[in-house]
Design a protein around this motif. Structure first.
Motif, short mmCIF file in Angstrom:
data_model
loop_
_atom_site.label_atom_id
_atom_site.label_comp_id
_atom_site.label_asym_id
_atom_site.label_seq_id
_atom_site.Cartn_x
_atom_site.Cartn_y
_atom_site.Cartn_z
N THR A 26 37.61 31.15 -46.34
CA THR A 26 38.38 30.04 -45.79
C THR A 26 38.84 29.11 -46.90
O THR A 26 39.98 28.64 -46.90
N PHE A 27 37.97 28.86 -47.86
CA PHE A 27 38.35 28.03 -49.01
C PHE A 27 39.53 28.65 -49.76
O PHE A 27 40.50 27.97 -50.08
N PHE A 28 39.45 29.96 -50.02
CA PHE A 28 40.55 30.63 -50.71
C PHE A 28 41.83 30.56 -49.88
O PHE A 28 42.92 30.35 -50.43
N GLY A 29 41.72 30.73 -48.58
CA GLY A 29 42.89 30.61 -47.71
C GLY A 29 43.49 29.22 -47.76
O GLY A 29 44.71 29.05 -47.75
N TYR A 30 42.64 28.22 -47.83
CA TYR A 30 43.09 26.83 -47.85
C TYR A 30 43.86 26.51 -49.12
O TYR A 30 44.75 25.66 -49.12
N VAL A 31 43.54 27.22 -50.21
CA VAL A 31 44.21 26.99 -51.49
C VAL A 31 45.68 27.41 -51.45
O VAL A 31 46.53 26.80 -52.09
N PHE A 32 46.01 28.44 -50.66
CA PHE A 32 47.38 28.92 -50.58
C PHE A 32 48.24 27.97 -49.75
O PHE A 32 47.73 27.18 -48.97
N ASN A 33 49.55 28.07 -49.94
CA ASN A 33 50.49 27.24 -49.17
C ASN A 33 50.27 27.47 -47.68
O ASN A 33 49.94 28.56 -47.24
N HIS A 34 50.54 26.43 -46.92
CA HIS A 34 50.32 26.46 -45.47
C HIS A 34 51.11 27.60 -44.82
O HIS A 34 52.30 27.73 -45.02
N GLU A 35 50.39 28.40 -44.04
CA GLU A 35 50.93 29.49 -43.24
C GLU A 35 51.62 30.60 -44.05
O GLU A 35 52.56 31.22 -43.57
N THR A 36 51.14 30.83 -45.27
CA THR A 36 51.60 32.02 -45.98
C THR A 36 50.79 33.20 -45.49
O THR A 36 49.71 33.04 -44.92
N SER A 37 51.29 34.39 -45.73
CA SER A 37 50.57 35.58 -45.25
C SER A 37 49.22 35.73 -45.93
O SER A 37 48.25 36.18 -45.30
N ARG A 38 49.09 35.33 -47.19
CA ARG A 38 47.79 35.41 -47.87
C ARG A 38 46.79 34.44 -47.27
O ARG A 38 45.63 34.78 -47.06
N GLU A 39 47.23 33.22 -46.99
CA GLU A 39 46.35 32.23 -46.35
C GLU A 39 45.84 32.76 -45.02
O GLU A 39 44.65 32.73 -44.73
N LEU A 40 46.74 33.27 -44.23
CA LEU A 40 46.38 33.76 -42.90
C LEU A 40 45.46 34.97 -42.97
O LEU A 40 44.54 35.10 -42.17
N LEU A 41 45.69 35.85 -43.94
CA LEU A 41 44.81 37.01 -44.11
C LEU A 41 43.39 36.56 -44.47
O LEU A 41 42.42 37.06 -43.91
N PHE A 42 43.27 35.60 -45.39
CA PHE A 42 41.95 35.08 -45.72
C PHE A 42 41.27 34.47 -44.50
O PHE A 42 40.09 34.69 -44.26
N TYR A 43 42.01 33.71 -43.72
CA TYR A 43 41.45 33.11 -42.50
C TYR A 43 41.01 34.18 -41.49
O TYR A 43 39.98 34.03 -40.85
N GLN A 44 41.81 35.22 -41.36
CA GLN A 44 41.46 36.29 -40.42
C GLN A 44 40.17 36.99 -40.83
O GLN A 44 39.28 37.20 -39.99
N ILE A 45 40.07 37.33 -42.09
CA ILE A 45 38.85 38.00 -42.57
C ILE A 45 37.65 37.06 -42.47
O ILE A 45 36.56 37.46 -42.07
N ALA A 46 37.87 35.78 -42.81
CA ALA A 46 36.79 34.80 -42.72
C ALA A 46 36.27 34.69 -41.29
O ALA A 46 35.05 34.65 -41.06
N ASN A 47 37.18 34.63 -40.33
CA ASN A 47 36.77 34.56 -38.92
C ASN A 47 35.99 35.79 -38.50
O ASN A 47 35.03 35.69 -37.73
N ALA A 48 36.39 36.95 -38.98
CA ALA A 48 35.66 38.18 -38.63
C ALA A 48 34.22 38.11 -39.14
O ALA A 48 33.29 38.51 -38.43
N PHE A 49 34.03 37.58 -40.33
CA PHE A 49 32.67 37.42 -40.84
C PHE A 49 31.89 36.39 -40.03
O PHE A 49 30.69 36.56 -39.78
N ALA A 50 32.55 35.32 -39.61
CA ALA A 50 31.87 34.28 -38.80
C ALA A 50 31.46 34.84 -37.44
O ALA A 50 30.37 34.52 -36.94
N ILE A 51 32.31 35.66 -36.85
CA ILE A 51 31.96 36.28 -35.57
C ILE A 51 30.71 37.15 -35.75
O ILE A 51 29.75 37.04 -34.98
#
Length: 183
Positions: A26-51
């Motif tokens: 999530t931290f890495f995703g937050y570093v990228f520009n808002h709503e870029t595909s890399r940011e969203l990919l990091f958030y998606q993978i982060a959520n999968a780990f949280a689940i």
């Protein structure tokens, strides 16, 4: 180490690793520009780990006789799943994202039953719950989903989850030491 001991140790380690990777990604995703595909990919993978970590934490606390808290972790896993469902390759759907408040708030209420945690940690759950509730009401009133309240809610949630992982690991270590002393 018996298969049972290995399984229990695995649960605790999966919780720690899952919540840690959720935080880092999530931290890495937050570093990228808002709503870029890399940011969203990091958030998606982060959520999968949280689940995954939430479900495993539920299993562990259930084995420790904390059945209400075990159910709370399942609700928290659902909340993370809703957060994941709000993410697509093209952006974040605020209407879906805010719905994570529905299972998240009761999950933190039910965590109060978990005596594996000190009271201050159980009370800390009021922080992300209150912030998510604030964002929920704001979005329902037509205000923006994105902002300091949402970022603080996620950050506090992740810090609390990491702290839970620490206390679960500590509980597991104490139970191993107690088993050795009994022999």
């Amino acid at each position: 180490m018996s298969k049972h001991d290995f399984e229990i140790k695995s649960l605790v380690l999966i919780v720690l690793i899952g919540y840690s990777l959720n935080f880092v990604l999530t931290f890495f995703g937050y570093v990228f520009n808002h709503e870029t595909s890399r940011e969203l990919l990091f958030y998606q993978i982060a959520n999968a780990f949280a689940i995954s970590a939430s479900v495993m934490a539920g299993r562990y606390v259930g084995l420790r006789g904390q059945h209400v808290a075990a159910s709370a972790y399942i609700l928290l896993g659902i909340a993370h799943g809703i957060s994941l469902a709000a993410l697509s390759r093209s952006g974040i759907n605020a209407d879906r994202g805010i719905m994570m408040a529905i299972p998240m708030i009761p999950s933190f209420i039910f965590i109060f039953w978990c005596t594996l945690y000190p009271m201050w940690l159980r009370l800390a759950g009021l922080i992300p719950s209150g912030l998510i509730l604030f964002v929920f009401v704001s979005v329902q009133s037509g205000d923006s989903y994105f902002g300091a309240a949402l970022s603080t809610a996620y950050a506090s949630l992740q810090i609390i989850e990491l702290t839970w992982g620490y206390f679960l690991f500590r509980n597991w270590r104490h139970s191993i030491a107690a088993d050795r002393n009994m022999k």
